[in-house]
Design a protein around this motif. Structure first.
Motif, PDB file in Angstrom:
ATOM      1  N   PHE A 420       0.837  -1.215   0.000  1.00  0.00           N
ATOM      2  CA  PHE A 420       0.000   0.000   0.000  1.00  0.00           C
ATOM      3  C   PHE A 420       0.864   1.254   0.000  1.00  0.00           C
ATOM      4  O   PHE A 420       0.565   2.244  -0.696  1.00  0.00           O
ATOM      5  CB  PHE A 420      -0.907   0.017   1.233  1.00  0.00           C
ATOM      6  N   ILE A 421       1.968   1.229   0.761  1.00  0.00           N
ATOM      7  CA  ILE A 421       2.839   2.399   0.862  1.00  0.00           C
ATOM      8  C   ILE A 421       3.543   2.652  -0.487  1.00  0.00           C
ATOM      9  O   ILE A 421       3.654   3.797  -0.951  1.00  0.00           O
ATOM     10  CB  ILE A 421       3.874   2.198   1.984  1.00  0.00           C
ATOM     11  N   SER A 422       3.989   1.552  -1.107  1.00  0.00           N
ATOM     12  CA  SER A 422       4.696   1.704  -2.400  1.00  0.00           C
ATOM     13  C   SER A 422       3.783   2.246  -3.478  1.00  0.00           C
ATOM     14  O   SER A 422       4.229   2.897  -4.434  1.00  0.00           O
ATOM     15  CB  SER A 422       5.297   0.367  -2.835  1.00  0.00           C
ATOM     16  N   GLU A 423       2.496   1.973  -3.341  1.00  0.00           N
ATOM     17  CA  GLU A 423       1.525   2.455  -4.331  1.00  0.00           C
ATOM     18  C   GLU A 423       0.921   3.788  -3.889  1.00  0.00           C
ATOM     19  O   GLU A 423      -0.055   4.246  -4.471  1.00  0.00           O
ATOM     20  CB  GLU A 423       0.409   1.412  -4.497  1.00  0.00           C
ATOM     21  N   ASN A 424       1.529   4.412  -2.840  1.00  0.00           N
ATOM     22  CA  ASN A 424       1.056   5.704  -2.350  1.00  0.00           C
ATOM     23  C   ASN A 424      -0.404   5.652  -1.864  1.00  0.00           C
ATOM     24  O   ASN A 424      -1.135   6.635  -1.963  1.00  0.00           O
ATOM     25  CB  ASN A 424       1.200   6.802  -3.402  1.00  0.00           C
ATOM     26  N   LYS A 425      -0.786   4.475  -1.364  1.00  0.00           N
ATOM     27  CA  LYS A 425      -2.152   4.356  -0.831  1.00  0.00           C
ATOM     28  C   LYS A 425      -2.070   4.490   0.702  1.00  0.00           C
ATOM     29  O   LYS A 425      -2.208   3.534   1.459  1.00  0.00           O
ATOM     30  CB  LYS A 425      -2.774   3.022  -1.211  1.00  0.00           C
ATOM     31  N   GLU A 426      -1.807   5.723   1.129  1.00  0.00           N
ATOM     32  CA  GLU A 426      -1.567   5.984   2.554  1.00  0.00           C
ATOM     33  C   GLU A 426      -2.809   5.687   3.389  1.00  0.00           C
ATOM     34  O   GLU A 426      -2.723   5.124   4.489  1.00  0.00           O
ATOM     35  CB  GLU A 426      -1.148   7.448   2.727  1.00  0.00           C
ATOM     36  N   LEU A 427      -3.989   6.063   2.876  1.00  0.00           N
ATOM     37  CA  LEU A 427      -5.231   5.854   3.596  1.00  0.00           C
ATOM     38  C   LEU A 427      -5.480   4.361   3.821  1.00  0.00           C
ATOM     39  O   LEU A 427      -5.822   3.920   4.926  1.00  0.00           O
ATOM     40  CB  LEU A 427      -6.405   6.484   2.839  1.00  0.00           C
ATOM     41  N   GLU A 428      -5.281   3.576   2.729  1.00  0.00           N
ATOM     42  CA  GLU A 428      -5.487   2.132   2.840  1.00  0.00           C
ATOM     43  C   GLU A 428      -4.474   1.516   3.809  1.00  0.00           C
ATOM     44  O   GLU A 428      -4.808   0.616   4.589  1.00  0.00           O
ATOM     45  CB  GLU A 428      -5.348   1.461   1.469  1.00  0.00           C
ATOM     46  N   ALA A 429      -3.233   2.054   3.742  1.00  0.00           N
ATOM     47  CA  ALA A 429      -2.195   1.526   4.636  1.00  0.00           C
ATOM     48  C   ALA A 429      -2.558   1.780   6.109  1.00  0.00           C
ATOM     49  O   ALA A 429      -2.426   0.905   6.975  1.00  0.00           O
ATOM     50  CB  ALA A 429      -0.847   2.156   4.316  1.00  0.00           C
ATOM     51  N   ASN A 430      -3.015   3.017   6.390  1.00  0.00           N
ATOM     52  CA  ASN A 430      -3.419   3.354   7.755  1.00  0.00           C
ATOM     53  C   ASN A 430      -4.600   2.494   8.228  1.00  0.00           C
ATOM     54  O   ASN A 430      -4.625   1.998   9.365  1.00  0.00           O
ATOM     55  CB  ASN A 430      -3.792   4.822   7.856  1.00  0.00           C
ATOM     56  N   LYS A 431      -5.566   2.340   7.335  1.00  0.00           N
ATOM     57  CA  LYS A 431      -6.745   1.537   7.681  1.00  0.00           C
ATOM     58  C   LYS A 431      -6.351   0.084   7.935  1.00  0.00           C
ATOM     59  O   LYS A 431      -6.824  -0.554   8.877  1.00  0.00           O
ATOM     60  CB  LYS A 431      -7.761   1.642   6.538  1.00  0.00           C
ATOM     61  N   TYR A 432      -5.458  -0.389   7.088  1.00  0.00           N
ATOM     62  CA  TYR A 432      -5.017  -1.780   7.213  1.00  0.00           C
ATOM     63  C   TYR A 432      -4.270  -1.975   8.530  1.00  0.00           C
ATOM     64  O   TYR A 432      -4.503  -2.966   9.268  1.00  0.00           O
ATOM     65  CB  TYR A 432      -4.106  -2.138   6.033  1.00  0.00           C
ATOM     66  N   LEU A 433      -3.374  -1.021   8.838  1.00  0.00           N
ATOM     67  CA  LEU A 433      -2.598  -1.132  10.079  1.00  0.00           C
ATOM     68  C   LEU A 433      -3.503  -1.093  11.303  1.00  0.00           C
ATOM     69  O   LEU A 433      -3.280  -1.809  12.285  1.00  0.00           O
ATOM     70  CB  LEU A 433      -1.563  -0.016  10.165  1.00  0.00           C
ATOM     71  N   THR A 434      -4.533  -0.239  11.277  1.00  0.00           N
ATOM     72  CA  THR A 434      -5.464  -0.147  12.414  1.00  0.00           C
ATOM     73  C   THR A 434      -6.196  -1.469  12.618  1.00  0.00           C
ATOM     74  O   THR A 434      -6.289  -1.994  13.742  1.00  0.00           O
ATOM     75  CB  THR A 434      -6.476   0.990  12.170  1.00  0.00           C
ATOM     76  N   SER A 435      -6.725  -2.014  11.530  1.00  0.00           N
ATOM     77  CA  SER A 435      -7.440  -3.298  11.621  1.00  0.00           C
ATOM     78  C   SER A 435      -6.498  -4.416  12.055  1.00  0.00           C
ATOM     79  O   SER A 435      -6.856  -5.282  12.868  1.00  0.00           O
ATOM     80  CB  SER A 435      -8.065  -3.651  10.265  1.00  0.00           C
ATOM     81  N   TYR A 436      -5.264  -4.327  11.477  1.00  0.00           N
ATOM     82  CA  TYR A 436      -4.274  -5.352  11.802  1.00  0.00           C
ATOM     83  C   TYR A 436      -3.918  -5.312  13.300  1.00  0.00           C
ATOM     84  O   TYR A 436      -3.817  -6.351  13.960  1.00  0.00           O
ATOM     85  CB  TYR A 436      -3.025  -5.137  10.945  1.00  0.00           C
ATOM     86  N   SER A 437      -3.738  -4.109  13.849  1.00  0.00           N
ATOM     87  CA  SER A 437      -3.388  -3.997  15.273  1.00  0.00           C
ATOM     88  C   SER A 437      -4.508  -4.509  16.170  1.00  0.00           C
ATOM     89  O   SER A 437      -4.263  -5.155  17.192  1.00  0.00           O
ATOM     90  CB  SER A 437      -3.047  -2.543  15.619  1.00  0.00           C
ATOM     91  N   ASN A 438      -5.783  -4.238  15.805  1.00  0.00           N
ATOM     92  CA  ASN A 438      -6.923  -4.754  16.572  1.00  0.00           C
ATOM     93  C   ASN A 438      -6.949  -6.276  16.553  1.00  0.00           C
ATOM     94  O   ASN A 438      -7.189  -6.925  17.587  1.00  0.00           O
ATOM     95  CB  ASN A 438      -8.241  -4.209  16.025  1.00  0.00           C
ATOM     96  N   LEU A 439      -6.706  -6.809  15.344  1.00  0.00           N
ATOM     97  CA  LEU A 439      -6.700  -8.271  15.211  1.00  0.00           C
ATOM     98  C   LEU A 439      -5.585  -8.890  16.043  1.00  0.00           C
ATOM     99  O   LEU A 439      -5.784  -9.892  16.753  1.00  0.00           O
ATOM    100  CB  LEU A 439      -6.545  -8.657  13.745  1.00  0.00           C
ATOM    101  N   MET A 440      -4.392  -8.311  15.987  1.00  0.00           N
ATOM    102  CA  MET A 440      -3.250  -8.846  16.734  1.00  0.00           C
ATOM    103  C   MET A 440      -3.490  -8.780  18.246  1.00  0.00           C
ATOM    104  O   MET A 440      -3.088  -9.665  18.995  1.00  0.00           O
ATOM    105  CB  MET A 440      -1.976  -8.081  16.368  1.00  0.00           C
ATOM    106  N   ARG A 441      -4.152  -7.662  18.688  1.00  0.00           N
ATOM    107  CA  ARG A 441      -4.447  -7.550  20.115  1.00  0.00           C
ATOM    108  C   ARG A 441      -5.355  -8.701  20.559  1.00  0.00           C
ATOM    109  O   ARG A 441      -5.134  -9.330  21.591  1.00  0.00           O
ATOM    110  CB  ARG A 441      -5.126  -6.202  20.400  1.00  0.00           C
ATOM    111  N   ASN A 442      -6.404  -8.973  19.739  1.00  0.00           N
ATOM    112  CA  ASN A 442      -7.312 -10.090  20.055  1.00  0.00           C
ATOM    113  C   ASN A 442      -6.578 -11.425  20.076  1.00  0.00           C
ATOM    114  O   ASN A 442      -6.782 -12.263  20.949  1.00  0.00           O
ATOM    115  CB  ASN A 442      -8.450 -10.165  19.035  1.00  0.00           C
ATOM    116  N   MET A 443      -5.706 -11.594  19.086  1.00  0.00           N
ATOM    117  CA  MET A 443      -4.977 -12.866  18.988  1.00  0.00           C
ATOM    118  C   MET A 443      -4.028 -13.037  20.177  1.00  0.00           C
ATOM    119  O   MET A 443      -3.875 -14.137  20.710  1.00  0.00           O
ATOM    120  CB  MET A 443      -4.201 -12.922  17.664  1.00  0.00           C
ATOM    121  N   MET A 444      -3.400 -11.952  20.616  1.00  0.00           N
ATOM    122  CA  MET A 444      -2.492 -12.018  21.763  1.00  0.00           C
ATOM    123  C   MET A 444      -3.256 -12.311  23.067  1.00  0.00           C
ATOM    124  O   MET A 444      -2.783 -13.067  23.917  1.00  0.00           O
ATOM    125  CB  MET A 444      -1.720 -10.702  21.898  1.00  0.00           C
ATOM    126  N   GLU A 445      -4.439 -11.706  23.188  1.00  0.00           N
ATOM    127  CA  GLU A 445      -5.251 -11.934  24.391  1.00  0.00           C
ATOM    128  C   GLU A 445      -5.672 -13.400  24.521  1.00  0.00           C
ATOM    129  O   GLU A 445      -5.776 -13.952  25.618  1.00  0.00           O
ATOM    130  CB  GLU A 445      -6.499 -11.048  24.364  1.00  0.00           C
TER     131      GLU A 445
END
Length: 604
Positions: A420-445
């Motif tokens: 996403f970053i290489s394609e200059n899709k900053e919004l998608e990258a941010n959205k992806y990272l936010t969802s990814y962090s939520n998912l990882m938090r659940n998985m860690m819990e």
């Protein structure tokens, strides 16, 4: 002549021992009835021989009672103590109380007052019944206050009331006898006779006791010079004995009458009674009573200087001596019991040795059993420890396998962000990272849990599919269906078992399609089991393998083996019988179906 009479008197004193010796040689010639004491002795021998502790105690007590009836308090005490030892060994409380009281009584009869007091107190202390405790304590106090007959009377009267209340008839009679003796100490002969008469009422079923009490009444009358009343009692007892053909009682009553006549100064009647007693004793083989009667006669003739009568009695005695000895069953009984008692002593020694051997054997058996038990406990401890270690290792292995799936997912996710970053899709990258962090938090819990609730699993899977759809939104759509029969908040599902198959469906099936594919995730409840079905319409297993690099094939193989290993470990640890299969759709359809089946789980 007087010297001859003195020698004769000495001979009479030695009669019994010589008689026993003579009887040894004559016992075989004449069969004699077995006495009650001999029967009890034989039964005691049998119980000792077979080591029957219950019978041993009872027979010791019965033998002690026989000695008591014969007036041998020392022997009675000896066997009561043996009975007490047996009852103590068996922990028979009531028997212990009764025999301890009996020991106290025979000790009192022997003037062993300190020992008697101690045993009365012991009997009272171990008695559970309050009346029984009080009765024994009264007797102990009665012996302590011998110097004060008035005080003693209070304890005797208290016991009479308590014994009546407990309906102990025999002991009530004995207590009234005690009261009579106490009244005589206080010089109150009227109350003494009243007490003896009350004792008679309670002893009416025991003829021997009745005779003893009546003779005591006669003695009281005689001491008060009321000879007619005393003689009347003895004559009635004599008449009753003649009716019953009770020769022993007849002899004793004739001797009692003789004493009364001597006191009344009617020696001729006394001599007649003594001669009748002597003749009766001789005819019925009672050498002891014959000796007693003859001694009394000779003593009287000595005082009168009548040597002629003394010599006549002397000659008559020797004339009937052999016959008297042969017919005297008491001598045989004495000798028989002496032999029997020696046998009892021997059996007691053998029993002691047996008991010691049994104790040693039991000690060894207990030691052996204890050792075996300790070894068994040690073995069980080791098995439990090994099982615990094995279970812990499985849990660690399961956790390790679960975490093994994370690096690949993290690597793919970071590649997606990078893309996403290489394609200059900053919004998608941010959205992806936010969802990814939520998912990882659940998985860690939930990383340390083998099972989680269905609602949490669905939430976790939806976040994952949303992430993948954000990356491959032109490649697939997805849908999650949950059977209404399943309560998502209570039903438990295996953690991180479903996600790897969703990942395989997307990365190895759907993303290679030229058109947009579809991924369907169903949770069904069927036949009391939960069925998870992952279905896609991707390129299928066969074509996917053709397109994969060797590295991708290795990863897919490891992913499948990882899932199988985790399901195997879950089945071993939790016995849930989880099954898993992958099916490739047949032409013309393409794609794969994954089924994971496990029982309905609501608690672990």
């Amino acid at each position: 002549m007087r010297r001859l009479l003195a020698v004769f008197s000495l001979f009479l004193m030695l009669l019994l021992p010589f008689g026993v010796m003579a009887q040894d040689s004559l016992a075989k010639k004449k069969a004699v009835p077995i006495s009650k004491m001999s029967k009890v002795s034989k039964e005691l021998q049998k119980s000792l021989d077979i080591n029957d502790e219950t019978q041993i105690g009872q027979n010791y007590e019965r033998l002690a009672n026989e000695f008591l009836n014969k007036g041998d308090n020392a022997k009675a005490e000896e066997y009561y103590k043996k009975a007490l030892a047996s009852y103590t060994k068996q922990n028979l409380a009531e028997d212990k109380i009764r025999v301890t009281r009996s020991i106290a009584k025979v000790q009192e009869n022997q003037k062993k007052f300190d020992s008697a007091i101690k045993n009365y107190e012991i009997a009272g202390a171990i008695a559970e019944d309050k009346n029984e405790e009080k009765i024994n304590q009264n007797d102990a106090n009665r012996l302590r206050t011998q110097a004060s007959p008035v005080t003693q009377a209070g304890y005797v009267n208290s016991n009479i009331e308590l014994l009546k209340r407990d309906n102990k008839i025999d002991e009530v009679a004995a207590a009234y006898v005690q009261k009579a003796e106490n009244s005589l100490q206080q010089k109150n002969k009227i109350v003494a006779i009243e007490s003896y008469n009350k004792a008679l009422a309670y002893a009416k079923d025991k003829p021997e006791e009745v005779i003893k009490i009546k003779n005591e009444i006669a003695k009281v009358y005689a001491s008060d010079s009321q000879f007619e009343k005393a003689i009347g009692i003895s004559e009635r007892l004599l008449a009753e004995a003649k009716t019953k053909q009770d020769f022993t009682t007849q002899i004793k009553q004739l001797q009692s009458l003789a004493k009364l006549y001597f006191k009344k100064e009617e020696p001729k009647k006394a001599v007649v009674s003594l001669k009748e007693a002597y003749d009766l004793a001789s005819k019925n083989g009672n050498s002891t009573e014959a000796k007693k009667s003859l001694s009394a006669l000779i003593e009287y003739y000595k005082t009168k200087g009548d040597d002629k009568e003394s010599i006549a009695l002397y000659e008559q005695f020797f004339k009937n001596f052999d016959e008297l000895i042969q017919s005297d069953t008491t001598l045989i009984d004495a000798k028989t019991f002496q032999v029997t008692e020696d046998k009892i002593r021997q059996l007691e020694k053998e029993k002691t040795l047996k008991d010691e051997l049994i104790t040693k054997k039991n000690t060894f058996n207990y030691f052996l059993l204890g050792s075996i038990l300790l070894l068994l406990l040690l073995f069980l401890f080791i098995v439990k420890a090994l099982y615990s270690i094995k279970t812990k290792n499985k849990e660690i292995a399961l956790q390790s396998l679960r975490r093994e799936m994370n690096p690949h997912f993290i690597f793919n996710s970071l590649n997606s962000v990078n893309q996403f970053i290489s394609e200059n899709k900053e919004l998608e990258a941010n959205k992806y990272l936010t969802s990814y962090s939520n998912l990882m938090r659940n998985m860690m819990e939930n990383s340390n849990k083998d099972f989680i609730t269905l609602d949490k699993e669905i939430e976790q899977l939806k976040k994952y599919l949303d992430l993948e759809h954000l990356r491959f939104q032109d490649k697939f759509d997805f849908k999650i269906n949950v059977d209404e029969a399943l309560d998502a908040e209570t039903v438990l599902v295996p953690n991180m078992i479903i996600q790897p198959h969703l990942e395989n469906a997307i990365w190895h099936g759907l993303r290679y399609l030229d058109k947009k594919g579809f991924l369907n995730l169903n949770f069904e409840f069927k036949d009391e089991k939960v069925m998870v079905v992952i279905e896609d319409n991707g390129i299928g297993l066969t074509k996917s393998r053709e397109l994969k690099t060797s590295n991708q094939k290795a990863h897919e193989s490891r992913g499948l083996s990882n899932t199988k290993e985790r399901i195997g470990l879950l089945n071993e640890l939790y016995k849930k019988n989880i099954s898993f299969e992958i099916i490739e759709k047949e032409i013309p359809e393409t794609g794969t179906i994954v089924r994971i089946i496990f029982p309905l789980i609501d608690k672990i």
